[in-house]
Structures are given as C-alpha cells and as structure tokens.
Write an enzyme that holds these catalytic residues in place. Structure first.
Site, PDB file in Angstrom:
ATOM      1  CE1 TYR A  54      42.525 -55.673 -19.668  1.00 44.55           C
ATOM      2  CE2 TYR A  54      40.788 -55.013 -18.480  1.00 44.55           C
ATOM      3  CZ  TYR A  54      41.357 -56.059 -19.162  1.00 44.55           C
ATOM      4  OH  TYR A  54      40.741 -57.187 -19.136  1.00 44.55           O
ATOM      5  CD  GLU A  56      44.250 -54.336 -23.473  1.00 44.15           C
ATOM      6  OE1 GLU A  56      44.404 -53.436 -22.610  1.00 44.15           O
ATOM      7  OE2 GLU A  56      43.232 -55.046 -23.707  1.00 44.15           O
ATOM      8  CG  ASP A 200      61.351 -73.546 -23.161  1.00 46.14           C
ATOM      9  OD1 ASP A 200      61.442 -72.681 -22.052  1.00 46.14           O
ATOM     10  OD2 ASP A 200      60.053 -73.805 -23.150  1.00 46.14           O
ATOM     11  CB  THR A 226      58.437 -69.830 -16.710  1.00 49.71           C
ATOM     12  OG1 THR A 226      59.764 -70.445 -16.243  1.00 49.71           O
ATOM     13  CG2 THR A 226      57.496 -70.728 -17.236  1.00 49.71           C
ATOM     14  CE  LYS A 229      59.401 -74.343 -15.224  1.00 48.29           C
ATOM     15  NZ  LYS A 229      58.354 -73.695 -16.052  1.00 48.29           N
ATOM     16  NE  ARG A 235      53.443 -70.727 -12.031  1.00 51.28           N
ATOM     17  CZ  ARG A 235      52.899 -71.985 -11.233  1.00 51.28           C
ATOM     18  NH1 ARG A 235      53.020 -72.200 -10.371  1.00 51.28           N
ATOM     19  NH2 ARG A 235      52.409 -72.720 -12.301  1.00 51.28           N
TER      20      ARG A 235
END
Ligand code: DSN
Length: 417
Positions: A54, A56, A200, A226, A229, A235
């Site tokens: 983790y 954050e 985008d 993203t 692609k 991903r």
C-alpha cells in the site's frame, strides 16, 4: 504455453481458463482497436510482489512506511512519462482511463458546470459527457457530433457550440474516430471561450509517441490516457498536464478519487514507457498506421463503406448496413467464428441502437505487434469479405479459422510463450 504451476495447483479452474484465453489470443486475428499484446516484461511487472504494498500519497509524501522501492518505481514512471511525452507534469496513479478523466473533471471544474465532448454514438467516450455516465449526470453536458456527410469533426460547429454554452471543459478524443484530431484548433477554441482543453489520447497514445499522430501536449491543459491500447502497457491510466494544474490533478487522483495506487501497474507502466522510447517501438507504431490504411484500402476495393472513407490512424470503422445491409452484430459474430475478432459499434448518425448497431470496429495495434504487414492485411480483408458475404456458412467459417490459425503460427505474439 505459459507455465503457471502454482496456479494450476491452487486453482485449476482459473488456471485452465487463463490457458484457454492465451490459446484464443494466440490463434485469432485480434482486430479490436483498443486491444494489444504486451511484452513479457510488462506482464512480469504486473504479476509481481508489488501488488502486496500500500502506498497512499505520492513519492516521499506517503501515509505508510516501507516505500523505499515503491517511491523509486513511481519516480521512474513519472520521469519516463515526462521524457516520452515532453510534458511538465505526470501522474501515473489513475486506475484506468475513466478514472483519469474523472480526475480531470474534479481538477478543472465544479459539479454542475457546463462541459463539452464528442457524443458516444459519434465515436466519443462515455466519460466525455454521455448521459448515463457520471460525466453526463454530474455536469451539464453538451455533446458535439461529427458531420453527417463526411464523418469528420466540424471545428466551426464545435466553436459555435462552445461560444453558446461556455463550457468549463472541452474534451477531445474518441473510441471510434478514424481520422486525426486537430488539437491545436481545439486549444484555440477552448482559449477563445475561456474553457480548459482536455485531450483524451487513450486510443492513439502509441501513435503520438511515435510522431505518427499530432501531439496535444503543447495545446492541452490536461492530457489523459489509458496505459494500455496502442502504447502496449498494462491496464491502467496516466495524466499529463502543465505545471499550473499539477497540484489540482494530483489532489483529484488522491485523495479525492482514489486510495492506494496499484504499484504493480505503476511498475509495468514504467516498463512500457521504456519500451516505447525505442526506435523499434516507433517503427511498430508507423506500421500500425500503414496496416490500417492498407486494410481500409482493401475493404474499400471489396465494396465496403467505411466511415470517413478510410483512416489516418489505427482504426477502421465499417458501415455494415451501408455495405451489405447487415447489422454490425451479425457481422462481428460471424467474423468471430472465423477467428477474426472485432466489435460491433455504432456509426455516426446511427439509426440503430448501441446494442444492435450498424457498424463493425476494427484496428491494427494487436496484429501489428505480431509483425503482420501489408501482405497480411490483404489476406485478412479477403477472409473478412468471404465471411461477410456468407455470414451463415459455418463450413466456410471453419475453413477460414484454420487458415487464420496457420497465419497466426507464423507471427508469434509478444508476451505469449
Ligand atoms: N473500451 C475502450 C475501447 O474499446 O475503445 C474505450 O474505453
């Protein structure tokens, strides 16, 4: 075949399905324009122990200890993003493209503001203001369309609409637009009406890196994407912006919208950016466009009606109703049975519903990753035509599927053993 001995031992059902999916990807011609094959290196980073941690916050400003390696990984991903795209600031934490777009909204506007984006059935994205999406529900969305005759964005009309509605944000970018965007023009329109311009680039990220599509970075306040692609990463998502928006973007991603970043994805994004800096990647992206143009030409020759008549990028959108009076769904399902995987899609001004639209969307990023070139595009167009002329002929589908598999054997896909 990939060897996954621990998975096989602990969960044979999931193991077997993954292996079957690997076989499907190996043996089919994957023409869905948003899909690709990532490298083994990207897969290894994605499947690494980084998933256990983790983190954050941002590098050197975290809420958990034990970040000695994670900070370096995120810093590498950020610095590579800046080098690759020539931008002032990068955030590599968005979980995917939609969260990246949501962060742009939260950074640049208030709920209830007017926004503008390309309508989904005209090739836009859900998050660019479509009515059922958060962007259409939380904001007053005004959707521009493409020209009925040409299928192209009409910049004068976008400008008129922007003057009338005074949006806070204008989005450019799409999921089914086969031509180049004039990002400079979008930037001028936004400036003229006092809007922020968000580009985008999810579909065309790899083409921009290789210089085969105009670059929005000089003109946009914020660029979202993203990380998969055409750029062949995991991903995930990333955001590029001018320094003046850096704080707002970072705050919007964390803590406004997300908790801990997916460190395994961050590492894989860093790997993907390193790969995308190579001359080999640039040559790949150039070939993606050459292949799409060749595929479009070959389909045109066989009488298919293409939205805008052809392509400038990685994507070819076929009007199946206009070509053969056949719904896109019937066409896509027949092609799938022959080992050619596409998706049914709306075309601009579609009279049919999104779940049963008129078009079939194809693209060349994945097949180009296998090394296929213009000669293979001729074969693929020919097989597509045979299937689409006889969509109920199961023997023909089987026969072509066999030929597809033979072709695929000669073009090993990256990332697959
Ligand atoms: N799902 C993506 C595509 O296929 O284009 C868009 O987010």
């Amino acid at each position: 075949m990939t060897h996954l001995p621990n998975l096989q031992k602990n969960d044979v059902e999931i193991h077997d399905l993954i292996i079957k999916e690997e076989e499907r990807q190996r043996k089919s011609i994957r023409l869905i324009p948003s899909e690709n094959y990532v490298s083994k290196a990207v897969l290894e980073a994605t499947g690494s122990v980084l998933t256990n941690k983790y983190s954050e916050g941002y590098a050197h400003k975290r809420y958990y200890e034990g970040q000695i390696n994670i900070d370096k990984i995120e810093e590498l991903a950020v610095s590579r993003a800046k080098e690759l795209f020539g931008c002032e600031h990068a955030n590599v934490q968005p979980y995917s493209g939609s969260p990246a777009n949501m962060a742009a909204y939260f950074a640049l506007s208030d709920i209830g503001d007017n926004i503008m984006g390309l309508s989904l059935p005209h090739g836009g994205h859900l998050t660019h203001g479509w009515k059922v999406n958060f962007s259409g529900r939380l904001y007053h969305s005004y959707q521009y369309t493409v020209d009925a005759e040409t299928g192209l964005i009409n910049y004068d009309k976008v400008h008129e609409m922007a003057k009338e509605h005074k949006p806070k944000i204008i989005f450019a970018g799409a999921t089914a637009y086969p031509r180049e965007y004039n990002f400079e023009k979008f930037g001028e329109i936004a400036k003229d009406v006092g809007a922020y311009f968000v580009a985008d680039i999810a579909h065309i990220n790899g083409l921009i890196v290789a210089g085969v599509h105009p670059d929005p970075v000089p003109f946009a306040d914020v660029v979202t994407s993203t990380s998969h692609k055409a750029i062949r990463g995991p991903r995930g998502g990333f955001i590029l912006c001018k320094e003046e928006h850096a704080k707002a973007i970072d705050r919007a991603v964390f803590p406004t919208l997300q908790g801990g970043p997916h460190n395994h994805t961050t590492a894989a994004i860093a790997v993907c950016f390193k790969e995308a800096m190579t001359e080999e990647f640039k040559e790949y992206a150039r070939q993606v466009v050459k292949n799409a143009k060749k595929l479009a030409d070959e389909l045109n020759k066989r009488g298919y009606k293409l939205v805008t008549g052809g392509t400038d990028n990685h994507l070819v959108l076929i009007d199946m109703i206009g070509s053969k009076d056949m719904p896109g769904k019937i066409a896509a399902k027949a092609l799938d049975k022959a080992g050619i995987v596409t998706n049914y899609n709306t075309i601009p001004w579609d009279k049919r519903k999104p779940f049963d639209p008129s078009g079939v969307r194809t693209g060349t990023p994945a097949i180009t990753s296998r090394g296929m070139k213009e000669d293979e595009m001729v074969k693929i167009a020919d097989w597509m035509d045979q299937v689409l002329c006889n969509p109920e002929d199961e023997n023909l589908q089987k026969n072509i599927k066999k030929q597809v598999e033979d072709l695929c054997d000669n073009f090993p896909a990256p990332g697959l053993d």
